[in-house]
Structure formats: structure tokens, C-alpha cells
Design a protein around this motif. Structure first.
Motif, PDB file in Angstrom:
ATOM      1  N   THR A   1     -31.205 -80.419 -49.470  1.00 10.62           N
ATOM      2  CA  THR A   1     -29.829 -80.148 -49.152  1.00 10.62           C
ATOM      3  C   THR A   1     -29.343 -78.768 -49.639  1.00 10.62           C
ATOM      4  O   THR A   1     -28.713 -78.068 -48.649  1.00 10.62           O
ATOM      5  CB  THR A   1     -28.987 -81.220 -49.580  1.00 10.62           C
ATOM      6  OG1 THR A   1     -29.447 -82.762 -48.955  1.00 10.62           O
ATOM      7  CG2 THR A   1     -27.611 -81.260 -49.110  1.00 10.62           C
TER       8      THR A   1
ATOM      9  N   GLU B   1     -23.568 -84.976 -47.924  1.00 10.14           N
ATOM     10  CA  GLU B   1     -24.336 -85.062 -49.076  1.00 10.14           C
ATOM     11  C   GLU B   1     -24.225 -83.763 -50.159  1.00 10.14           C
ATOM     12  O   GLU B   1     -24.170 -83.946 -51.250  1.00 10.14           O
ATOM     13  CB  GLU B   1     -25.885 -85.327 -48.695  1.00 10.14           C
ATOM     14  CG  GLU B   1     -25.933 -86.730 -48.143  1.00 10.14           C
ATOM     15  CD  GLU B   1     -27.453 -86.915 -47.929  1.00 10.14           C
ATOM     16  OE1 GLU B   1     -28.472 -86.210 -48.359  1.00 10.14           O
ATOM     17  OE2 GLU B   1     -27.871 -88.003 -47.234  1.00 10.14           O
TER      18      GLU B   1
ATOM     19  N   TYR C   1     -29.242 -87.683 -41.006  1.00 12.71           N
ATOM     20  CA  TYR C   1     -29.061 -86.773 -41.941  1.00 12.71           C
ATOM     21  C   TYR C   1     -29.140 -85.065 -41.599  1.00 12.71           C
ATOM     22  O   TYR C   1     -28.132 -84.456 -41.778  1.00 12.71           O
ATOM     23  CB  TYR C   1     -30.459 -86.675 -43.040  1.00 12.71           C
ATOM     24  CG  TYR C   1     -30.330 -85.666 -44.092  1.00 12.71           C
ATOM     25  CD1 TYR C   1     -29.698 -85.248 -44.957  1.00 12.71           C
ATOM     26  CD2 TYR C   1     -31.351 -84.536 -43.732  1.00 12.71           C
ATOM     27  CE1 TYR C   1     -29.845 -84.387 -46.134  1.00 12.71           C
ATOM     28  CE2 TYR C   1     -31.650 -83.615 -44.482  1.00 12.71           C
ATOM     29  CZ  TYR C   1     -30.965 -83.377 -45.699  1.00 12.71           C
ATOM     30  OH  TYR C   1     -30.894 -82.417 -46.568  1.00 12.71           O
TER      31      TYR C   1
ATOM     32  N   ASN D   1     -31.607 -91.915 -51.415  1.00 19.15           N
ATOM     33  CA  ASN D   1     -32.180 -90.965 -50.430  1.00 19.15           C
ATOM     34  C   ASN D   1     -31.397 -89.622 -50.552  1.00 19.15           C
ATOM     35  O   ASN D   1     -31.987 -88.894 -50.483  1.00 19.15           O
ATOM     36  CB  ASN D   1     -31.622 -91.590 -49.112  1.00 19.15           C
ATOM     37  CG  ASN D   1     -32.447 -92.728 -48.631  1.00 19.15           C
ATOM     38  OD1 ASN D   1     -33.519 -92.990 -49.317  1.00 19.15           O
ATOM     39  ND2 ASN D   1     -31.910 -93.645 -47.835  1.00 19.15           N
ATOM     40  N   ALA D   2     -30.015 -89.686 -51.082  1.00 20.80           N
ATOM     41  CA  ALA D   2     -29.297 -88.334 -51.245  1.00 20.80           C
ATOM     42  C   ALA D   2     -30.004 -87.565 -52.436  1.00 20.80           C
ATOM     43  O   ALA D   2     -30.175 -86.413 -52.301  1.00 20.80           O
ATOM     44  CB  ALA D   2     -27.903 -88.583 -51.302  1.00 20.80           C
TER      45      ALA D   2
ATOM     46  N   ARG E   1     -25.177 -85.245 -41.999  1.00 19.93           N
ATOM     47  CA  ARG E   1     -24.911 -85.880 -43.129  1.00 19.93           C
ATOM     48  C   ARG E   1     -25.457 -85.027 -44.213  1.00 19.93           C
ATOM     49  O   ARG E   1     -24.731 -85.048 -45.251  1.00 19.93           O
ATOM     50  CB  ARG E   1     -25.654 -87.245 -43.069  1.00 19.93           C
ATOM     51  CG  ARG E   1     -25.581 -87.936 -44.548  1.00 19.93           C
ATOM     52  CD  ARG E   1     -26.238 -89.365 -44.375  1.00 19.93           C
ATOM     53  NE  ARG E   1     -25.520 -90.396 -43.531  1.00 19.93           N
ATOM     54  CZ  ARG E   1     -26.060 -91.579 -43.307  1.00 19.93           C
ATOM     55  NH1 ARG E   1     -27.307 -91.753 -44.010  1.00 19.93           N
ATOM     56  NH2 ARG E   1     -25.670 -92.146 -42.708  1.00 19.93           N
ATOM     57  N   TRP E   2     -26.139 -84.043 -44.080  1.00 14.39           N
ATOM     58  CA  TRP E   2     -26.758 -83.312 -44.932  1.00 14.39           C
ATOM     59  C   TRP E   2     -25.468 -82.327 -45.697  1.00 14.39           C
ATOM     60  O   TRP E   2     -25.662 -82.129 -46.958  1.00 14.39           O
ATOM     61  CB  TRP E   2     -27.610 -82.123 -44.671  1.00 14.39           C
ATOM     62  CG  TRP E   2     -27.236 -81.209 -43.403  1.00 14.39           C
ATOM     63  CD1 TRP E   2     -27.382 -81.401 -42.295  1.00 14.39           C
ATOM     64  CD2 TRP E   2     -26.731 -79.834 -43.943  1.00 14.39           C
ATOM     65  NE1 TRP E   2     -26.600 -80.422 -41.416  1.00 14.39           N
ATOM     66  CE2 TRP E   2     -26.494 -79.258 -42.302  1.00 14.39           C
ATOM     67  CE3 TRP E   2     -26.251 -79.207 -44.759  1.00 14.39           C
ATOM     68  CZ2 TRP E   2     -25.902 -78.083 -42.289  1.00 14.39           C
ATOM     69  CZ3 TRP E   2     -25.963 -77.762 -44.707  1.00 14.39           C
ATOM     70  CH2 TRP E   2     -25.510 -77.388 -43.303  1.00 14.39           C
TER      71      TRP E   2
ATOM     72  N   GLU F   1     -32.155 -92.870 -39.916  1.00 16.39           N
ATOM     73  CA  GLU F   1     -31.489 -92.041 -41.143  1.00 16.39           C
ATOM     74  C   GLU F   1     -31.938 -90.489 -41.403  1.00 16.39           C
ATOM     75  O   GLU F   1     -30.865 -89.879 -41.829  1.00 16.39           O
ATOM     76  CB  GLU F   1     -31.820 -93.018 -42.445  1.00 16.39           C
ATOM     77  CG  GLU F   1     -31.108 -93.088 -43.632  1.00 16.39           C
ATOM     78  CD  GLU F   1     -31.572 -91.870 -44.362  1.00 16.39           C
ATOM     79  OE1 GLU F   1     -30.662 -91.354 -45.227  1.00 16.39           O
ATOM     80  OE2 GLU F   1     -32.643 -91.150 -44.369  1.00 16.39           O
TER      81      GLU F   1
END
Length: 416
Positions: free
Chosen positions: A184, A278, A270, A176-177, A274-275, A266
């Protein structure tokens, strides 16, 4: 004693920083290791023995712990060292002794060096600032480079911590990342248009909605089919919303521009923060650092049954040094909250990182701000008083430069 005999026995004095003993043992690989412990260092001596057995492939019979070392008093320390030297030479006459003068406190080191100074005994010191092993005796011996010893789990174990679940060890997390890596990096490149210099802006607006209305306390969607109402959307924001829609992060149409929907928890996680984690992981990987992990849970090895876990947003080990990175996308505007963030990073670094650890706070929003009464609050200066470096707002774009400097110099330098 025959100096040509390859068998060696290294004497190490247990201390709070196990790396001071681990690095020379792994660099030299003596056949036997004798660990000297004072009453205060009993736990550290046992942790060092466990580490050498678990991570350096030493067998239990190759490792000995000798207790009774005085905590103070040069005469008592010298007497203990003299008795120890005599006992070792009597028990292991075929071994050449090596004294590691790095462990213990300064008085212990002075006493042991004085007693062990002999043509047949080698005395070494670990200079971690320059990544070399200095040979004190015999004289005129060249310094030796210290090899890369630690990975992330073994470094944490040297500090008495266990690495648990790690997000970046999960194949789906990595997939996913990597799939949204371009997105990102795009978010960081456009950070000044997504977040204003006072910490408000379009992205903080979405961030607030996610944590208030979209995700529950278990980080799951409260109502999967619900659309969320944005307070404002200007024409410039349409580009961001289209990009997020194309990447599958949200559902949105220009016909109803102030409504968005999250297809999964999820995706909401993100965009809710979470971005940035990442992004730090991607940049760290791009630098070629030796060991990198994102979203790692750790526990105190002595308190593992308590189940208390601390999460590290990102952790790196390079050249036997540790870097802890805390990532924040929301505003650190309230005094209590900025204190919590700083205290958490400082506490984790002191306990799990030790002397060879650097700390970095990466914040998408500016951490320095001005209160309604006009008073300026310098959170970055407060963080620096705890030896925490801060990369904030547009400075996040310089993360690669900061990490490369740390890898090369072993310390953080924040560019202007």
C-alpha cells in the motif's frame, strides 16, 4: 451556601452543539445536571440527557430537564433565569451551583450570566479553540485543561448519529490490511508513475476494468475464472504487475503481459480503491492518534428504522475533535461527480461532525483538471469554499504531515 461542600449542580442550556455542554460536565463531574430547554431545543436536550446517561455514567435521577426557556427577549430570559435560580437554591440548598455559559445562544448566555453572578455560584465557559475551561466567576481563577472525552461512537452520538459496522473493527480486515501495508505504501510512493497528471495512466486503466467488468453491484466477482484484457502494458508496468502478483492481488505472467486475473473479490476491491483507504488508515495509526476507524457506516439515531446508512472512509477523533476523510482513487473529472463528492462530505460533516469537525478529501488522481476546450476546472478551490481541504495526487505522500498538524493544532493545514 457552604462553598466547602463538595456537592455541585451544573446548569446547562441545551443547544445544537451538545459538545458545548458535554465537555464541561465530564470535566467537572457535578453530582447533578439540570438541562434547560427551549421549545426549539427539546430534541437536543433529550439527546444530551441520553448521552450523559449512556456515555458518562450518570443515573437518570441525577439528570433533570427544565422546559419553557424563551427563545428570545432579554427581559423574559432574565425572568426565567431568576425563577430557575430561586427554585434550584430552594430545592437543592446543599449544592453549589455551577452555570455553564457555553450552551444556548448569546442572548441566553448573557441573561443567565447576569442573573447567576454571585460569590457562591461558579460560572464557566468552554473554550474549545484552546482546549480549556475558563472560569468567569469567581474572578482570577486559572483556566483548566479539558480532558479527552470523546471516542468515535460517543462523538457521533453527541451529534445524534449511531456508529454501525466498521471495517477496521474486523480482525480479518485488519489482518489483510497489515499484510499488504508495504504494498500500500509502495503504491503511494510510486503514484506519479502509476497515475498521470491528467488522471489517466496504468492504475486508472485497471481501476476502470475492475468497476466495469470484474465486480458486480454487490462487489463480488462477476466471473471468477475470467482473465481481463489490458489495453496497453509498457515495459515499466511489468514491475507493478510483478509486485501485485507477488502480493497475491492478481495473477499475471510476462508471457501474456496484457492479461490479468483476480483471485478474489477482496483483491479486486483492494486494487479498485480500497488501497487508498488502507493507506489513510495506516498513516493515521502511525501518528498515534487517539481514535481511528476505517470504513464506518453511520445512521441518524432518529431515523434508524429507515435503514439509511452513510459510509465514512476514515474518521479520527483526537483532543475532542473529529476529522472526516473521504478517499478517491478514480478521476473526479465530471462536474456532476465532483459536486456529489463535495456535497456528500460537506453534508456528513455538518450533520455528524458539527462545529468541531474538519473535512479532508484525499484523491490519488488530480482533482484539478482541464477540459477539452482548454477551460481549467479547480475542484480543490470549490471544495475549499465548503471548508473541505484537498490532498491530491503526489500531495497524498504528505498525509502524515497533514494529520500530525491537525492533531497538534486542531485544524487542517495543507502544505504547498
Amino acid at each position: 451556601m457552604n462553598q466547602s461542600n463538595p456537592l455541585t449542580l451544573m446548569v446547562c442550556i441545551a443547544s445544537a452543539q451538545s459538545a458545548a455542554n458535554i465537555l464541561p460536565v465530564v470535566a467537572r463531574r457535578p453530582e447533578r445536571v439540570v438541562i434547560i430547554q427551549s421549545e426549539k431545543m427539546a430534541r437536543q436536550a433529550n439527546e444530551l440527557k441520553y448521552w450523559l446517561n449512556r456515555y458518562a455514567d450518570y443515573q437518570p435521577e441525577q439528570l433533570e430537564i427544565h422546559d419553557g426557556l424563551p427563545d428570545s427577549g432579554i427581559s423574559q430570559l432574565a425572568e426565567y433565569a431568576l425563577d430557575l435560580r430561586g427554585a434550584l437554591e430552594e430545592s437543592w440548598p446543599e449544592y453549589r451551583l455551577i452555570l455553564n455559559a457555553t450552551g444556548g445562544n448569546k442572548l441566553m448566555a448573557l441573561a443567565f450570566v447576569d442573573v447567576f453572578r454571585d460569590d457562591n455560584i461558579e460560572i464557566i465557559y468552554t473554550d474549545t479553540d484552546h482546549d480549556i475551561l475558563e472560569v468567569i466567576e469567581p474572578k482570577d481563577q486559572p483556566a483548566e485543561p479539558i480532558p479527552a472525552v470523546f471516542n468515535i461512537p460517543s462523538y457521533l452520538a453527541s451529534q445524534g448519529y449511531l456508529a454501525r459496522k466498521t471495517d477496521s473493527d474486523d480482525e480479518q480486515w485488519c489482518a489483510n490490511a497489515l499484510r499488504r501495508k508495504a504494498l500500500t505504501k509502495w503504491l503511494v510512493e510510486h503514484i506519479d508513475s502509476l497515475i498521470k497528471n491528467d488522471g489517466s495512466g496504468f492504475l486508472p486503466q485497471i481501476n476502470g476494468i475492475i468497476h466495469r467488468d470484474v465486480l458486480d453491484q454487490n462487489q463480488q466477482l462477476r466471473s471468477p475464472k475470467d482473465y481481463q484484457q489490458l489495453r496497453y502494458v509498457i515495459s515499466r508496468d511489468h514491475q507493478v504487475l510483478r509486485r501485485l502478483t507477488d502480493e497475491g492481488i492478481i495473477a499475471w505472467t510476462a508471457d501474456d503481459a496484457q492479461k490479468i486475473q483476480f483471485p478474489s473479490a477482496e483483491a479486486a476491491q483492494y486494487l479498485g480503491g480500497r488501497w487508498l483507504e488502507e493507506y489513510a488508515w495506516h498513516i493515521a495509526r502511525d501518528t498515534g492518534a487517539e481514535h481511528i476507524a476505517a470504513g464506518m457506516d453511520i445512521t441518524d439515531a432518529q431515523q434508524r428504522k429507515d435503514g439509511v446508512r452513510n459510509e465514512l472512509d476514515m474518521v479520527m477523533v483526537h483532543n475532542n475533535r473529529l476529522l472526516l476523510v473521504e478517499c478517491k482513487t478514480g478521476q473526479i473529472q465530471k462536474e456532476q461527480r465532483d459536486s456529489e463528492v463535495i456535497y456528500k462530505l460537506d453534508s456528513l460533516a455538518n450533520h455528524a461532525g458539527g462545529l468541531y469537525c474538519e473535512r479532508l478529501l484525499v484523491s490519488a488522481a488530480p482533482v484539478d483538471h482541464q477540459r477539452k476546450n482548454g477551460q481549467k476546472v479547480k475542484v480543490s478551490a470549490r471544495a475549499r469554499s465548503y471548508d473541505i481541504d484537498v490532498l491530491q495526487y503526489q500531495g497524498v505522500k504528505k498525509l502524515r504531515e497533514v494529520l500530525l498538524n491537525w492533531m497538534n493544532a486542531g485544524r487542517l493545514t495543507i502544505p504547498d
